[in-house]
Design an enzyme around this catalytic site. Structure first.
Site, PDB file in Angstrom:
ATOM      1  N   ASP A  36       0.876  -1.160   0.000  1.00  0.00           N
ATOM      2  CA  ASP A  36       0.000   0.000   0.000  1.00  0.00           C
ATOM      3  C   ASP A  36       0.929   1.230   0.000  1.00  0.00           C
ATOM      4  OD1 ASP A  36      -2.244   1.689   0.449  1.00  0.00           O
ATOM      5  OD2 ASP A  36      -1.868   1.603   2.613  1.00  0.00           O
ATOM      6  N   ARG A  37       0.448   2.391  -0.415  1.00  0.00           N
ATOM      7  CA  ARG A  37       1.334   3.568  -0.386  1.00  0.00           C
ATOM      8  C   ARG A  37       1.160   4.380   0.909  1.00  0.00           C
ATOM      9  NH1 ARG A  37       1.024   8.962  -3.975  1.00  0.00           N
ATOM     10  NH2 ARG A  37      -0.010   9.565  -2.039  1.00  0.00           N
ATOM     11  N   ASP A  38       0.018   5.060   1.025  1.00  0.00           N
ATOM     12  CA  ASP A  38      -0.164   5.957   2.182  1.00  0.00           C
ATOM     13  C   ASP A  38      -0.252   5.153   3.474  1.00  0.00           C
ATOM     14  OD1 ASP A  38      -0.373   8.525   0.697  1.00  0.00           O
ATOM     15  OD2 ASP A  38      -2.109   7.539  -0.184  1.00  0.00           O
ATOM     16  N   LYS A  66      -4.663  -0.821   6.418  1.00  0.00           N
ATOM     17  CA  LYS A  66      -6.120  -0.801   6.586  1.00  0.00           C
ATOM     18  C   LYS A  66      -6.676  -2.183   6.272  1.00  0.00           C
ATOM     19  CE  LYS A  66      -7.215   3.990   5.392  1.00  0.00           C
ATOM     20  NZ  LYS A  66      -7.653   4.829   4.265  1.00  0.00           N
ATOM     21  N   ARG A  70     -10.525  -0.770  -7.043  1.00  0.00           N
ATOM     22  CA  ARG A  70     -10.440  -0.065  -5.769  1.00  0.00           C
ATOM     23  C   ARG A  70     -10.426  -1.095  -4.638  1.00  0.00           C
ATOM     24  NH1 ARG A  70     -11.233   4.508  -2.709  1.00  0.00           N
ATOM     25  NH2 ARG A  70     -12.559   4.207  -0.903  1.00  0.00           N
ATOM     26  N   GLU A 107       0.808   8.497   6.597  1.00  0.00           N
ATOM     27  CA  GLU A 107      -0.594   8.808   6.266  1.00  0.00           C
ATOM     28  C   GLU A 107      -0.929  10.218   6.758  1.00  0.00           C
ATOM     29  OE1 GLU A 107      -3.839   9.059   4.955  1.00  0.00           O
ATOM     30  OE2 GLU A 107      -3.768   6.865   5.032  1.00  0.00           O
ATOM     31  N   THR A 131      -2.353   1.348  -4.797  1.00  0.00           N
ATOM     32  CA  THR A 131      -2.846   2.462  -3.991  1.00  0.00           C
ATOM     33  C   THR A 131      -4.192   2.993  -4.475  1.00  0.00           C
ATOM     34  OG1 THR A 131      -2.311   4.729  -3.237  1.00  0.00           O
ATOM     35  CG2 THR A 131      -1.315   4.036  -5.318  1.00  0.00           C
TER      36      THR A 131
HETATM   37 MG   LIG Z   1      -2.909   3.060   3.590  1.00  0.00          MG
END
Ligand SMILES: [Mg+2]
Length: 180
Positions: A9-11, A135, A108, A17, A51
Site C-alpha cells: 500500500d502507499r499511504d 487498513k 479499488r 498517512e 494504492t
Molecule cells: Mg494506507
C-alpha cells in the site's frame, strides 16, 4: 505464474498517512521502508505498489498531480538502489467520484483488481507473495487475490482489532523475516 512480489500500500506504508497526500512537501517516507524494500529486492521479490487514490475521484488533485509525485517517489527509491517495478493506482470512488471518476471498480481496494492485474502482467504467483497494508481494505484485497501472507501494520488509526490479517506488526522492519 511463478514470480513472487511484495505488494505495498502507499499511504501509511511507504509514506506517512496524512489524508490525500499529493504534494512532495507532504510526502514523508516511513521509517524502515528503504531497508525493507532493499531486502525484498535482494530476495527476488518484485516491488509492486497498489494504492487507492480517491483524492483524484473527489477532485482534490489531478491524475497529473499524482503522476508527478509518483515519479518523484520512484526517483528517491532509485537513488537508494531500489527499483519499484510498478505502481497501480485506482482513481475511482463509488459514491464520491466526480464525472468519470464516479465508478464502482474492482480495482479499488478492498477489490482485488490491482493485484490481479499485476499478477497477470508480471506472471506473479500470489501464493508466494506478501502484502503490507495499514487498513483492513488492503488485507481484504490481498486475501481475495490469494496473497500468501497479508501483513497489517498497526497505526494510530487502526490497531488491527478484528483484522483478518495473517500477521500484525508494529514497525516495518518486522516484514524482513518474512522475506524468503
Ligand atoms: Mg494506507
Amino acid at each position: 505464474m511463478n514470480r513472487k512480489a511484495l505488494f505495498l500500500d502507499r499511504d501509511g506504508i511507504i509514506n506517512e498517512e496524512k489524508d490525500y497526500v499529493h504534494k512532495i512537501e507532504d510526502f514523508e517516507f516511513m521509517a524502515g521502508i528503504f531497508e525493507v524494500l532493499r531486502h525484498a529486492q535482494a530476495s527476488g521479490y518484485l516491488l509492486i505498489v497498489v494504492t487507492n487514490q480517491a483524492g483524484i475521484a473527489r477532485g482534490y488533485y489531478s491524475e497529473e498531480d499524482f503522476h508527478s509525485l509518483n515519479n518523484w517517489m520512484i526517483g528517491r527509491f532509485q537513488e537508494k538502489g531500489i527499483k519499484i517495478d510498478k505502481v497501480y493506482y485506482c482513481p475511482y470512488h463509488p459514491t464520491h467520484g466526480i464525472g468519470k471518476y464516479l465508478k464502482d471498480s474492482e480495482f479499488r481496494k478492498p477489490g482485488p483488481g490491482m493485484i490481479q492485474q499485476a499478477a497477470k502482467e508480471f506472471g506473479i504467483d500470489p501464493a508466494q507473495s506478501l502484502l503490507v497494508g495499514d487498513k483492513e481494505s488492503d488485507i481484504e484485497a490481498g486475501k481475495t487475490a490469494g496473497i500468501g501472507k497479508n501483513i497489517l501494520l498497526k497505526s494510530s488509526r487502526y490497531d488491527g482489532w478484528g483484522t483478518k490479517a495473517d500477521t500484525v506488526i508494529e514497525n516495518l522492519q518486522e516484514v524482513i523475516p518474512f522475506l524468503k
